[in-house]
Design a protein around this motif. Structure first.
Motif, PDB file in Angstrom:
ATOM      1  N   THR A 172       1.467   2.876  -5.307  1.00 57.15           N
ATOM      2  CA  THR A 172       1.594   2.266  -3.986  1.00 57.15           C
ATOM      3  C   THR A 172       0.217   1.849  -3.480  1.00 57.15           C
ATOM      4  O   THR A 172      -0.717   2.663  -3.456  1.00 57.15           O
ATOM      5  N   LYS A 191      -2.749   1.356  -1.224  1.00 58.33           N
ATOM      6  CA  LYS A 191      -3.176   2.057  -0.012  1.00 58.33           C
ATOM      7  C   LYS A 191      -3.646   1.061   1.051  1.00 58.33           C
ATOM      8  O   LYS A 191      -4.001  -0.084   0.756  1.00 58.33           O
ATOM      9  N   ASP A 192      -3.645   1.525   2.296  1.00 58.51           N
ATOM     10  CA  ASP A 192      -3.932   0.629   3.423  1.00 58.51           C
ATOM     11  C   ASP A 192      -5.315  -0.011   3.317  1.00 58.51           C
ATOM     12  O   ASP A 192      -5.488  -1.197   3.647  1.00 58.51           O
ATOM     13  N   GLY A 193      -6.312   0.744   2.858  1.00 58.24           N
ATOM     14  CA  GLY A 193      -7.652   0.171   2.755  1.00 58.24           C
ATOM     15  C   GLY A 193      -7.710  -0.963   1.759  1.00 58.24           C
ATOM     16  O   GLY A 193      -8.402  -1.973   1.983  1.00 58.24           O
ATOM     17  N   LYS A 215      -5.074  -2.798   0.897  1.00 58.24           N
ATOM     18  CA  LYS A 215      -4.295  -3.894   1.494  1.00 58.24           C
ATOM     19  C   LYS A 215      -5.176  -4.748   2.395  1.00 58.24           C
ATOM     20  O   LYS A 215      -5.087  -5.984   2.371  1.00 58.24           O
ATOM     21  N   THR A 216      -6.021  -4.082   3.185  1.00 58.09           N
ATOM     22  CA  THR A 216      -6.906  -4.822   4.092  1.00 58.09           C
ATOM     23  C   THR A 216      -7.845  -5.730   3.313  1.00 58.09           C
ATOM     24  O   THR A 216      -8.055  -6.902   3.687  1.00 58.09           O
ATOM     25  N   ASN A 254      -5.838  -8.637   1.836  1.00 58.27           N
ATOM     26  CA  ASN A 254      -5.424  -9.602   2.864  1.00 58.27           C
ATOM     27  C   ASN A 254      -6.530 -10.593   3.180  1.00 58.27           C
ATOM     28  O   ASN A 254      -6.265 -11.764   3.510  1.00 58.27           O
ATOM     29  N   HIS A 273       2.229  -7.406  -3.150  1.00 58.75           N
ATOM     30  CA  HIS A 273       1.557  -7.409  -1.848  1.00 58.75           C
ATOM     31  C   HIS A 273       0.909  -8.759  -1.553  1.00 58.75           C
ATOM     32  O   HIS A 273       1.086  -9.307  -0.459  1.00 58.75           O
TER      33      HIS A 273
END
Length: 222
Positions: free
Chosen positions: A87, A89-91, A93-94, A97, A155
């Motif tokens: 999965t 991770k949010d960091g 993903k940032t 993006n 993603h």
């Protein structure tokens, strides 16, 4: 006897003509290969320069690097995934993006778009897996690297900045996810496996030049 000599003469002439034909084909192929290689080197240098300038300020905070072979390497596994998980991770993903829309914008610019054959999202691991010997560890790492590459692909495909129809069609035709397990693990300067560095995600460009060279080499072998 005269008839036999004539046959040998004809065979010799045909053989000589075939040799000359092959020599001409080889010279032509060599010339074409040099042209393609020169064009590819120039093109690769231009893309590398543009990507480096675009992401110069971002690479340190992303723990990423861009290499002359046009691979963009995200090098901090603890930011990307939890141990043994796929999965994103949010960091990470940032970072994705910000990175991916700008990356695709450069590759789709008119001066490069026709030369881009594939954009590979590659998942890489170390050779280790708890309590497993090398071969089972390789299989588990293959599964994990494939799942991670697929998670990154899913993603970036969902990023709203690339969801216009034309950009999405281009991406769907070229962007792939590839898990490589520990097949391309990194080494320390001393020659030992770099366990942390080997756990990485790379974006890698393949240009049309590779396909052209393959076709030429294939024709020479016919």
């Amino acid at each position: 006897m005269t008839g036999l000599m004539m046959i040998f003469l004809l065979v010799a002439i045909v053989f000589m003509l075939q040799v000359k034909k092959n020599e001409a084909k080889i010279v032509e192929a060599q010339t074409r290969i040099r042209e393609i290689a020169t064009h590819y080197t120039d093109l690769r240098g231009q893309i590398y320069k543009e990507l480096s300038e675009e992401f110069r300020d971002d690479l340190p905070k992303w723990r990423a690097s861009i290499r002359p072979d046009l691979s963009v390497r995200f090098e901090e596994p603890t930011v990307q995934f939890d141990t043994g998980a796929a999965t994103v991770k949010d960091g990470f993903k940032t970072a994705l993006n910000s990175f991916f829309p700008r990356y695709i914008k450069i590759l789709r610019s008119p001066k490069y778009v026709d030369a881009i054959e594939e954009v590979r999202i590659e998942g890489h691991t170390s050779s280790l897996w708890k309590n497993l010997t090398p071969e089972p560890a390789y299989y588990e790492n293959m599964r994990l690297s494939q799942e991670r590459a697929r998670s990154v692909l899913m993603h970036v495909f969902a990023i709203s900045a690339i969801r216009d129809d034309e950009t999405l069609r281009w991406i769907l035709a070229r962007v792939t996810a590839n898990g490589l397990s520990s097949a391309r693990r990194l080494l320390t300067p001393e020659g030992a496996e770099d366990v942390i560095g080997s756990q990485r995600v790379e974006f890698r460009v393949r240009t049309a030049a590779e396909d052209q060279l393959s076709k030429i080499l294939g024709a020479l072998n016919q």
